[in-house]
Design a protein around this motif. Structure first.
Motif, PDB file in Angstrom:
ATOM      1  N   ARG A 100       0.815  -1.219   0.000  1.00 23.93           N
ATOM      2  CA  ARG A 100       0.000   0.000   0.000  1.00 23.93           C
ATOM      3  C   ARG A 100       0.848   1.267   0.000  1.00 23.93           C
ATOM      4  O   ARG A 100       0.489   2.253  -0.648  1.00 23.93           O
ATOM      5  CB  ARG A 100      -0.920   0.019   1.225  1.00 23.93           C
ATOM      6  N   LEU A 101       1.932   1.266   0.746  1.00 25.57           N
ATOM      7  CA  LEU A 101       2.735   2.475   0.901  1.00 25.57           C
ATOM      8  C   LEU A 101       3.903   2.464  -0.076  1.00 25.57           C
ATOM      9  O   LEU A 101       4.655   1.490  -0.166  1.00 25.57           O
ATOM     10  CB  LEU A 101       3.248   2.589   2.339  1.00 25.57           C
ATOM     11  N   ARG A 102       4.062   3.576  -0.781  1.00 26.86           N
ATOM     12  CA  ARG A 102       5.142   3.662  -1.764  1.00 26.86           C
ATOM     13  C   ARG A 102       6.474   4.039  -1.138  1.00 26.86           C
ATOM     14  O   ARG A 102       7.517   3.910  -1.774  1.00 26.86           O
ATOM     15  CB  ARG A 102       4.756   4.677  -2.850  1.00 26.86           C
ATOM     16  N   ASP A 103       6.454   4.513   0.092  1.00 26.38           N
ATOM     17  CA  ASP A 103       7.675   4.932   0.780  1.00 26.38           C
ATOM     18  C   ASP A 103       8.051   3.877   1.820  1.00 26.38           C
ATOM     19  O   ASP A 103       7.368   3.721   2.833  1.00 26.38           O
ATOM     20  CB  ASP A 103       7.444   6.283   1.461  1.00 26.38           C
ATOM     21  N   ALA A 106       8.253   5.164   5.406  1.00 24.93           N
ATOM     22  CA  ALA A 106       6.954   5.309   6.063  1.00 24.93           C
ATOM     23  C   ALA A 106       6.426   3.949   6.494  1.00 24.93           C
ATOM     24  O   ALA A 106       5.865   3.813   7.592  1.00 24.93           O
ATOM     25  CB  ALA A 106       5.964   5.981   5.115  1.00 24.93           C
ATOM     26  N   TYR A 107       6.624   2.928   5.659  1.00 27.52           N
ATOM     27  CA  TYR A 107       6.168   1.587   6.032  1.00 27.52           C
ATOM     28  C   TYR A 107       6.837   1.137   7.330  1.00 27.52           C
ATOM     29  O   TYR A 107       6.177   0.642   8.249  1.00 27.52           O
ATOM     30  CB  TYR A 107       6.453   0.588   4.917  1.00 27.52           C
ATOM     31  N   THR A 153     -10.066   8.732   2.773  1.00 26.65           N
ATOM     32  CA  THR A 153      -9.631   9.228   1.462  1.00 26.65           C
ATOM     33  C   THR A 153     -10.824   9.672   0.626  1.00 26.65           C
ATOM     34  O   THR A 153     -10.778  10.711  -0.049  1.00 26.65           O
ATOM     35  CB  THR A 153      -8.838   8.142   0.717  1.00 26.65           C
ATOM     36  N   ALA A 209      -0.912   7.152   7.181  1.00 28.14           N
ATOM     37  CA  ALA A 209       0.087   7.231   6.111  1.00 28.14           C
ATOM     38  C   ALA A 209      -0.559   7.042   4.744  1.00 28.14           C
ATOM     39  O   ALA A 209      -0.168   7.697   3.768  1.00 28.14           O
ATOM     40  CB  ALA A 209       1.169   6.181   6.335  1.00 28.14           C
ATOM     41  N   GLU A 210      -1.548   6.151   4.658  1.00 27.64           N
ATOM     42  CA  GLU A 210      -2.237   5.933   3.382  1.00 27.64           C
ATOM     43  C   GLU A 210      -3.040   7.162   2.969  1.00 27.64           C
ATOM     44  O   GLU A 210      -3.047   7.551   1.799  1.00 27.64           O
ATOM     45  CB  GLU A 210      -3.167   4.730   3.483  1.00 27.64           C
ATOM     46  N   GLN A 213      -0.735   9.874   1.808  1.00 27.27           N
ATOM     47  CA  GLN A 213      -0.190   9.530   0.494  1.00 27.27           C
ATOM     48  C   GLN A 213      -1.195   9.827  -0.617  1.00 27.27           C
ATOM     49  O   GLN A 213      -0.821  10.322  -1.692  1.00 27.27           O
ATOM     50  CB  GLN A 213       0.174   8.048   0.491  1.00 27.27           C
ATOM     51  N   GLU A 214      -2.473   9.545  -0.365  1.00 24.15           N
ATOM     52  CA  GLU A 214      -3.491   9.696  -1.402  1.00 24.15           C
ATOM     53  C   GLU A 214      -3.991  11.132  -1.546  1.00 24.15           C
ATOM     54  O   GLU A 214      -4.378  11.539  -2.645  1.00 24.15           O
ATOM     55  CB  GLU A 214      -4.682   8.776  -1.111  1.00 24.15           C
ATOM     56  N   GLY A 216      -2.355  14.088  -0.153  1.00 28.21           N
ATOM     57  CA  GLY A 216      -1.362  15.143  -0.069  1.00 28.21           C
ATOM     58  C   GLY A 216      -1.522  16.026   1.152  1.00 28.21           C
ATOM     59  O   GLY A 216      -0.812  17.029   1.307  1.00 28.21           O
TER      60      GLY A 216
END
Length: 341
Positions: A100-103, A106-107, A153, A209-210, A213-214, A216
């Motif tokens: 789910r997390l691109r960083d 952060a994960y 979100t 965090a999600e 991320q979605e 901003g």
């Protein structure tokens, strides 16, 4: 008709996937996998499915080839299956947090361990149709977001995109006991849970965090477990930009969701259900979003509600499947919830 396998089918999300997919007119669940329940009948674990399937749970080590594989195991475990599946699963829909997390930083901060198979995260399309529908049409790897992250979100996304709220947001989330999964622990015993409103994450809930991320936005999130079994509701406390009024808020939501099959705008001035309420969404794939703006200030509460196991999990996954296979998006997801309940 496609051939479907479900890894982790003995859990609550796995049971919801079965409830939705067994009668699905274009998908056939041919095998279900569970490391803990192998050899047992599915309906011995999911009694609501009695008379609907003769399937028994199979050891995931004996995974067959499938057109689509759903993964509903513990966080940190899905990456092992994704890595080993290869061409045996042309399409994978993962319901864990692994991708789910691109960083990866952060994960690690939110999950306490290094992100498993972080190099594969870029291969995954977020499983949120309202934001990624076009990408989902060709996605072979899909990562379904967390339940409260989905609600928040969808509640905040249109406001952030329209630039009508300031970036700092505080989310107060409430969720029923099924959000903790099916594993029996002292925390989830009836004697401990009944009557409780337990703040289990006073700050830094993982889903913040999600949402950040979605959208901003700079998100802070707290979460409370309530006595309900199903349902999640988020209250997102925001500050509007100067001059923003109720019509601006409605305009932003309508622009985002007027054609969405599973998002409804619920912001009425009167009535018992004038704002999003999880109770009437149980079993359905709807997420209701709404808002309340303080007429004497710039304080705004954006609200989202859903069934954490359906639109917050299995239903969202099936919606993604329908999009990926170019089927009508509502296929298998027509249940509208119950009232009263």
């Amino acid at each position: 008709m496609i051939n479907v396998g479900i890894i982790g089918a003995a859990g609550y999300i796995g049971g919801e996937l079965l409830r939705l997919l067994l009668p699905h007119p274009r998908a056939e669940v041919t095998k279900v996998y569970s490391a803990s329940q192998q050899g047992r009948r599915v309906d011995s674990v999911h009694p609501n499915l009695r008379g609907h399937t003769p399937l028994t749970f199979t050891d995931p080590a004996d995974l067959d080839s499938h057109d689509v594989v759903f993964i509903a195991v513990a966080h940190g475990k899905a990456a092992e299956y994704v890595t080993s599946l290869g061409p045996d699963a042309p399409c994978v829909i993962d319901l864990t947090a692994d991708f789910r997390l691109r960083d990866p930083v952060a994960y690690q901060r939110y999950y306490g361990d290094a992100q498993p198979a972080a190099d594969l995260t870029a291969d995954f399309t977020p499983g949120l149709p309202e934001r990624y529908r076009d990408q989902l049409r060709t996605a072979d790897r899909i990562s379904v977001p967390g339940c409260m992250a989905t609600a928040a979100t969808l509640a905040l996304g249109p406001l952030a995109a329209a630039g009508i709220v300031r970036p700092d947001v505080l989310i107060d989330a409430k969720i029923g006991s099924s959000g903790s999964g099916s594993s029996a622990t002292t925390t989830n015993l009836h004697a401990e849970r009944s009557g409780a409103m337990r703040v289990f994450a006073p700050h830094s809930h993982r889903h913040e965090a999600e949402v950040a991320q979605e959208t901003g936005l700079r998100v802070r999130m707290a979460a409370t477990g309530v006595e309900a079994v199903r349902g999640a509701q988020v209250l997102c406390h925001c500050t509007t930009e100067p001059g923003v009024g109720e019509q601006d808020l409605r305009r932003a939501y309508r622009a985002a969701y007027q054609d969405e099959p599973f998002v409804r705008i619920v912001a009425q001035r009167r009535g018992l259900y004038r704002l999003p309420e999880p109770k009437i969404l149980i079993g359905s794939n709807y997420c209701d979003v709404g808002f309340s703006l303080d007429p004497d200030s710039d304080r705004l509460v954006a609200i989202g509600a859903l069934d954490n196991l359906v639109k917050g999990g299995a239903g969202n996954a099936v919606q993604c499947l329908n999009i990926r296979m170019d089927w009508p998006e509502r296929t298998g997801l027509e249940f509208v919830g119950l009232h009263p309940i």
